[in-house]
Design a protein around this motif. Structure first.
Motif, PDB file in Angstrom:
ATOM      1  N   TYR A  73       0.807  -1.220   0.000  1.00  0.00           N
ATOM      2  CA  TYR A  73       0.000   0.000   0.000  1.00  0.00           C
ATOM      3  C   TYR A  73       0.844   1.275   0.000  1.00  0.00           C
ATOM      4  CZ  TYR A  73      -3.703  -3.291   0.977  1.00  0.00           C
ATOM      5  OH  TYR A  73      -4.576  -4.349   0.885  1.00  0.00           O
ATOM      6  N   LEU A  74       2.169   1.116  -0.057  1.00  0.00           N
ATOM      7  CA  LEU A  74       3.022   2.289  -0.186  1.00  0.00           C
ATOM      8  C   LEU A  74       2.869   2.890  -1.583  1.00  0.00           C
ATOM      9  CD1 LEU A  74       6.289   1.070   1.564  1.00  0.00           C
ATOM     10  CD2 LEU A  74       4.937   3.061   2.238  1.00  0.00           C
ATOM     11  N   PRO A  75       3.174   4.172  -1.755  1.00  0.00           N
ATOM     12  CA  PRO A  75       3.082   4.784  -3.089  1.00  0.00           C
ATOM     13  C   PRO A  75       3.956   4.042  -4.101  1.00  0.00           C
ATOM     14  CG  PRO A  75       3.393   6.468  -1.401  1.00  0.00           C
ATOM     15  CD  PRO A  75       3.566   5.148  -0.718  1.00  0.00           C
ATOM     16  N   ASP A  76       3.533   4.030  -5.339  1.00  0.00           N
ATOM     17  CA  ASP A  76       4.255   3.297  -6.379  1.00  0.00           C
ATOM     18  C   ASP A  76       5.677   3.802  -6.580  1.00  0.00           C
ATOM     19  OD1 ASP A  76       2.055   1.718  -6.810  1.00  0.00           O
ATOM     20  OD2 ASP A  76       1.282   2.934  -8.464  1.00  0.00           O
ATOM     21  N   ASP A  77       5.909   5.082  -6.282  1.00  0.00           N
ATOM     22  CA  ASP A  77       7.247   5.635  -6.508  1.00  0.00           C
ATOM     23  C   ASP A  77       8.135   5.574  -5.269  1.00  0.00           C
ATOM     24  OD1 ASP A  77       5.843   7.452  -5.030  1.00  0.00           O
ATOM     25  OD2 ASP A  77       6.380   9.212  -6.226  1.00  0.00           O
ATOM     26  N   ALA A  78       7.678   4.921  -4.197  1.00  0.00           N
ATOM     27  CA  ALA A  78       8.507   4.792  -3.001  1.00  0.00           C
ATOM     28  C   ALA A  78       9.685   3.867  -3.292  1.00  0.00           C
ATOM     29  CB  ALA A  78       7.680   4.248  -1.832  1.00  0.00           C
ATOM     30  N   GLN A  79      10.825   4.130  -2.656  1.00  0.00           N
ATOM     31  CA  GLN A  79      12.026   3.322  -2.849  1.00  0.00           C
ATOM     32  C   GLN A  79      11.740   1.840  -2.631  1.00  0.00           C
ATOM     33  OE1 GLN A  79      15.518   3.164  -2.984  1.00  0.00           O
ATOM     34  NE2 GLN A  79      16.057   5.253  -3.531  1.00  0.00           N
ATOM     35  N   SER A  80      11.162   1.520  -1.487  1.00  0.00           N
ATOM     36  CA  SER A  80      10.961   0.113  -1.145  1.00  0.00           C
ATOM     37  C   SER A  80       9.936  -0.555  -2.052  1.00  0.00           C
ATOM     38  CB  SER A  80      10.534  -0.014   0.322  1.00  0.00           C
ATOM     39  OG  SER A  80       9.409   0.803   0.591  1.00  0.00           O
ATOM     40  N   THR A  81       8.916   0.202  -2.492  1.00  0.00           N
ATOM     41  CA  THR A  81       7.927  -0.361  -3.404  1.00  0.00           C
ATOM     42  C   THR A  81       8.581  -0.753  -4.723  1.00  0.00           C
ATOM     43  OG1 THR A  81       6.222   1.062  -2.440  1.00  0.00           O
ATOM     44  CG2 THR A  81       5.731   0.053  -4.566  1.00  0.00           C
ATOM     45  N   THR A  82       9.411   0.123  -5.259  1.00  0.00           N
ATOM     46  CA  THR A  82      10.102  -0.160  -6.516  1.00  0.00           C
ATOM     47  C   THR A  82      11.041  -1.355  -6.362  1.00  0.00           C
ATOM     48  OG1 THR A  82      10.021   2.194  -7.067  1.00  0.00           O
ATOM     49  CG2 THR A  82      11.524   0.823  -8.340  1.00  0.00           C
ATOM     50  N   ALA A  83      11.751  -1.409  -5.228  1.00  0.00           N
ATOM     51  CA  ALA A  83      12.682  -2.514  -4.993  1.00  0.00           C
ATOM     52  C   ALA A  83      11.950  -3.850  -4.937  1.00  0.00           C
ATOM     53  CB  ALA A  83      13.455  -2.276  -3.697  1.00  0.00           C
ATOM     54  N   VAL A  84      10.827  -3.872  -4.230  1.00  0.00           N
ATOM     55  CA  VAL A  84      10.046  -5.113  -4.132  1.00  0.00           C
ATOM     56  C   VAL A  84       9.527  -5.532  -5.505  1.00  0.00           C
ATOM     57  CG1 VAL A  84       7.908  -6.115  -3.222  1.00  0.00           C
ATOM     58  CG2 VAL A  84       9.405  -4.784  -1.718  1.00  0.00           C
ATOM     59  N   ARG A  85       9.086  -4.558  -6.293  1.00  0.00           N
ATOM     60  CA  ARG A  85       8.578  -4.879  -7.633  1.00  0.00           C
ATOM     61  C   ARG A  85       9.693  -5.433  -8.514  1.00  0.00           C
ATOM     62  NH1 ARG A  85       6.606  -0.337  -8.684  1.00  0.00           N
ATOM     63  NH2 ARG A  85       8.237   0.560 -10.008  1.00  0.00           N
ATOM     64  N   ILE A  86      10.880  -4.850  -8.439  1.00  0.00           N
ATOM     65  CA  ILE A  86      12.007  -5.339  -9.237  1.00  0.00           C
ATOM     66  C   ILE A  86      12.368  -6.769  -8.840  1.00  0.00           C
ATOM     67  CG2 ILE A  86      14.480  -5.061  -9.654  1.00  0.00           C
ATOM     68  CD1 ILE A  86      14.024  -2.025  -9.467  1.00  0.00           C
ATOM     69  N   MET A  87      12.422  -7.017  -7.541  1.00  0.00           N
ATOM     70  CA  MET A  87      12.765  -8.375  -7.100  1.00  0.00           C
ATOM     71  C   MET A  87      11.711  -9.376  -7.530  1.00  0.00           C
ATOM     72  SD  MET A  87      14.671  -8.120  -3.402  1.00  0.00           S
ATOM     73  CE  MET A  87      13.518  -7.008  -2.594  1.00  0.00           C
ATOM     74  N   SER A  88      10.449  -8.948  -7.504  1.00  0.00           N
ATOM     75  CA  SER A  88       9.371  -9.837  -7.923  1.00  0.00           C
ATOM     76  C   SER A  88       9.444 -10.149  -9.412  1.00  0.00           C
ATOM     77  CB  SER A  88       8.017  -9.191  -7.587  1.00  0.00           C
ATOM     78  OG  SER A  88       6.954  -9.948  -8.114  1.00  0.00           O
ATOM     79  N   GLU A  89       9.801  -9.142 -10.206  1.00  0.00           N
ATOM     80  CA  GLU A  89       9.810  -9.307 -11.663  1.00  0.00           C
ATOM     81  C   GLU A  89      11.095  -9.939 -12.189  1.00  0.00           C
ATOM     82  OE1 GLU A  89       9.183  -5.380 -13.064  1.00  0.00           O
ATOM     83  OE2 GLU A  89       7.023  -5.338 -12.602  1.00  0.00           O
ATOM     84  N   GLU A  90      12.246  -9.665 -11.539  1.00  0.00           N
ATOM     85  CA  GLU A  90      13.523 -10.047 -12.129  1.00  0.00           C
ATOM     86  C   GLU A  90      14.259 -11.164 -11.402  1.00  0.00           C
ATOM     87  OE1 GLU A  90      16.179  -7.358 -13.703  1.00  0.00           O
ATOM     88  OE2 GLU A  90      14.714  -5.874 -14.376  1.00  0.00           O
ATOM     89  N   PHE A  91      14.058 -11.284 -10.097  1.00  0.00           N
ATOM     90  CA  PHE A  91      14.769 -12.316  -9.347  1.00  0.00           C
ATOM     91  C   PHE A  91      13.884 -13.543  -9.165  1.00  0.00           C
ATOM     92  CE2 PHE A  91      17.237  -8.593  -8.347  1.00  0.00           C
ATOM     93  CZ  PHE A  91      18.529  -9.057  -8.176  1.00  0.00           C
ATOM     94  N   GLU A  92      14.520 -14.705  -9.110  1.00  0.00           N
ATOM     95  CA  GLU A  92      13.761 -15.937  -8.914  1.00  0.00           C
ATOM     96  C   GLU A  92      13.165 -16.002  -7.515  1.00  0.00           C
ATOM     97  OE1 GLU A  92      15.632 -19.567  -9.969  1.00  0.00           O
ATOM     98  OE2 GLU A  92      16.569 -18.768 -11.780  1.00  0.00           O
TER      99      GLU A  92
END
Length: 700
Positions: A42-61
């Motif tokens: 529920y954090l804003p889409d442009d928050a540091q941690s939100t972006t990091a979590v999205r990257i890990m979800s999309e790119e890391f196994e």
């Protein structure tokens, strides 16, 4: 509207049947609505941690580890055996232990001590065994079953073993939330029944009230299937708030029905006239509450939009249910109402102003003295950001203390940087390790070696540290999850990373909370301002007055500021979600108290001077105000004492106390504003028609 009411009452059996059928369908949907316990979502889409979590979800196994598992008194071979057992478990995506950071074919005393002791602590009394600490990634949505499986596994190796982390906290919340909501209802419903019984004239009326609102609550919860999921906050408090706030609508209707039956023997006609007179009032009350709740949608922290949408939806369902379903149900059961009639159990309080008038001026002076320090105090409140707090009496709390006692604080923070420059990764890893707040660093450079080609490292090592576009570095910090030291450590990690990379992202519990901390001030101002403006516009239209919206909002806002400043002046902290939400919830829920009193005051003011008008208005509304505030306050305190989730508990306590403060403001402070500000109100109200001392009516 009258014609529509007549049509629905003419087909009352069909109406009741349709509502019950829709309720049954919605009830079947409720189990399929997912509850989301992860506040990071529920954090804003442009928050540091939100972006990091999205990257890990999309790119890391594998995602970031979200659980710590400790097993005591085991050998290295046993530790590896347990690691493989955990990897094979359903619901576990990854396990990180010492074997990924060092070469276990070498003696432990020849390896880097800080790295070894991050994962394995030798027992000084028996050097052949030690305590192993694993970093485990539990799949989202499978926390409850997986944590239970982990505990069963480690408990088979002896006592004193532990599981902690976000996944364990989520599992505890998943296991408890339904029971906690049921517990709150078990406390609240008897209190509501008692308050309604002593304030009504028939034993069956409270059942009708609860039936009408109960149908709307089930419809609201079931229609969440369209959304797919709701937050834990919404699941925990929306049904209870909907019950507490909208119960007044049913009370207004049935009280109007009872009054109309005194003037006509035709029961159906009495209900028609009762609905015609009360539904506009109910709708007006619902609209102000609705706008207050809708203001939550402008929060950057999107849990507000989730809760706000459900509360708005709930108010609309309650309005429809009370306006259509309850009149039809009442006509089907009116004979039962007559048979269960009883004498009035609560005093009328017609002369309550005899007492209240004596404290009117002192109350006004006291509020004006308190209002500035209250506003300043609430704006400097100290917050907590975690949703749970460890209870050493429970397994989760005991496990946290056990791991902390053996390994110290467990606080991992992930840093994502662009892939491709191993030398920069190595330099960053080295600089991070030099920070006082960092115990050890796990990266490709530290675990495999900056000089080792990726082709030689092996697939297992590569998937831990690299995605197609990013490198992942994990810093293990020696701070707790939430504190000034933890937030300073997050900032220090970000500052060091910024020296090596122009673009980077950070994630982890402390990083998530740090982002939440940074949005609180903005969200508070934004939500409060939107709620006040929206409700002021509604009041302006309702009363056609410039002064009355200011008077009403001042009375309620002053109560909110007093409520929220208490933690600051007593040195207490409160959960930030409770602080953000209570501004709009208390305003939206209790502004109706002021509207009810003011409406009666204005009706009498057309024929009476101010002091007499407020005396009659208080006499007519005091019981309703006490019952409404009692129900809302009980709902808040019931939430507070039955939940282990600090966000829900904090909001519940603030709501319970806030409802009582709002009651005091409306019955003591607002009358003073109406009486002593009568001249300004008269001059700024369109066609006020106020009675004057000369016995004439002045219309503006």
């Amino acid at each position: 509207m009258e014609q529509l009411i007549r049509i629905t009452l003419r087909h009352r059996r069909l109406v009741v049947g349709l509502f019950l059928a829709v309720m049954a369908i919605c009830a079947c949907f409720i189990p399929f609505v997912r509850t989301n316990y992860d506040m990071v979502d529920y954090l804003p889409d442009d928050a540091q941690s939100t972006t990091a979590v999205r990257i890990m979800s999309e790119e890391f196994e594998t995602a970031m580890p979200n659980a710590n598992v400790m097993v005591r008194d085991i050998t290295i071979p046993q530790a590896l055996e347990i690691e493989q057992a955990m990897v094979a478990m359903d619901g576990i995506e990854d396990v990180i232990w010492l074997d990924i950071a060092v070469d276990l074919t070498k003696p432990l005393d020849t390896l880097d001590r800080d790295t070894v002791e991050t994962y394995y602590r030798v027992n000084p009394e028996n050097p052949t065994v030690g305590a192993a600490l694993y970093q485990v990634t539990v799949a989202s949505g499978e926390e409850s079953a997986t944590i239970a499986g982990l505990r069963a596994l480690i408990d088979s190796y002896g006592e004193g073993n532990a599981v902690t982390g976000e996944a364990a906290d989520t599992a505890a919340s998943q296991d408890a939330v339904v029971d906690q909501v049921a517990g709150a209802m078990a406390i609240l419903v008897p209190i509501i029944l008692l308050l309604l019984i002593i304030s009504t004239m028939a034993w069956i009326e409270p059942v009708l009230f609860l039936a009408a609102i109960g149908v709307s609550i089930i419809m609201n919860m079931g229609t969440n299937i369209v959304l797919g999921e709701v937050s834990f906050m919404t699941f925990s408090i929306a049904p209870i708030l909907q019950l507490a706030v909208s119960l007044d609508y049913a009370i207004f209707l049935l009280h109007a029905f009872a009054a109309q039956r005194q003037t006509t023997s035709d029961v159906e006609e009495a209900m028609v006239q009762a609905a015609v007179k009360s539904v506009p009032t109910i709708a007006s009350s619902a609209v102000t509450t609705l706008f207050g709740f809708a203001a939550l949608a402008v929060m950057q922290f999107q849990i507000g939009a989730d809760l706000g949408l459900n509360l708005v939806k709930g108010i609309l369902f309650s309005l429809v249910t009370v306006s259509v379903f309850l009149p039809s149900l009442t006509l089907l059961l009116y004979k039962l109402i007559d048979k269960t009639a009883h004498r009035r159990l609560m005093p009328s309080f017609q002369n309550v102003d005899t007492v209240l008038s004596k404290i009117r001026i002192p109350a006004m002076v006291l509020v004006f003295i308190l209002i500035v320090p209250a506003f300043l105090g609430q704006s400097h409140a100290q917050f907590t950001y975690l949703n749970t707090s460890p209870d050493p009496e429970l397994r989760t709390g005991a496990d946290i203390l056990a791991i902390k006692g053996e390994f110290g604080e467990q606080n991992a923070m992930v840093v994502l940087v662009p892939r491709g420059d191993v030398a920069s990764e190595a330099a960053l890893s080295s600089d991070l390790a030099e920070l006082d707040s960092v115990k050890s660093v796990l990266s490709y450079a530290t675990a495999v070696g900056a000089t080792i080609p990726e082709a030689v490292a092996g697939e297992e090592a590569l998937k831990q540290f690299y995605s197609p576009n990013y490198a992942r570095i994990v810093a293990y910090m020696n701070t707790d999850i939430e504190s000034d030291e933890a937030f300073a450590a997050v900032q220090a990690v970000q500052d060091v990373t910024a020296k090596h990379y122009d673009s980077y992202y950070t994630a982890g519990q402390s990083a998530n909370l740090y982002d939440m901390k940074n949005i609180v001030a903005v969200d508070n101002v934004r939500v409060s301002l939107v709620a006040v403006i929206a409700i002021a516009i509604v009041l302006l239209i309702t009363f056609r007055s410039l002064a009355l919206p200011v008077v009403l909002i001042l009375a309620i806002e002053a109560g909110i500021w007093i409520n929220l400043c208490i933690p600051y002046y007593t040195g207490m902290s409160m959960n930030f979600i409770g602080y953000l939400v209570i501004n709009t919830v208390q305003l939206g829920a209790t502004i109706d108290y002021g509207i009810l009193l003011t409406s009666h005051y204005l009706a009498h003011r057309h024929n009476e001077p101010p002091k007499l008008a407020i005396r009659h208005a208080l006499g007519e509304t005091f019981v309703s105000l006490v019952v409404s505030a009692g129900i809302l306050s009980s709902a808040g305190f019931a939430l507070s004492v039955t939940t282990s989730m600090s966000a829900v508990s904090s909001l519940g306590f603030l709501l319970g106390r806030g409802a009582l403060i709002s009651l005091a403001m409306v019955t003591c402070f607002l009358p003073a504003l109406l009486v002593y500000g009568d001249g300004i109100i008269r001059r700024t109200t369109y066609k006020s028609g106020f009675f004057t001392e000369e016995g004439i009516s002045i219309a503006k």
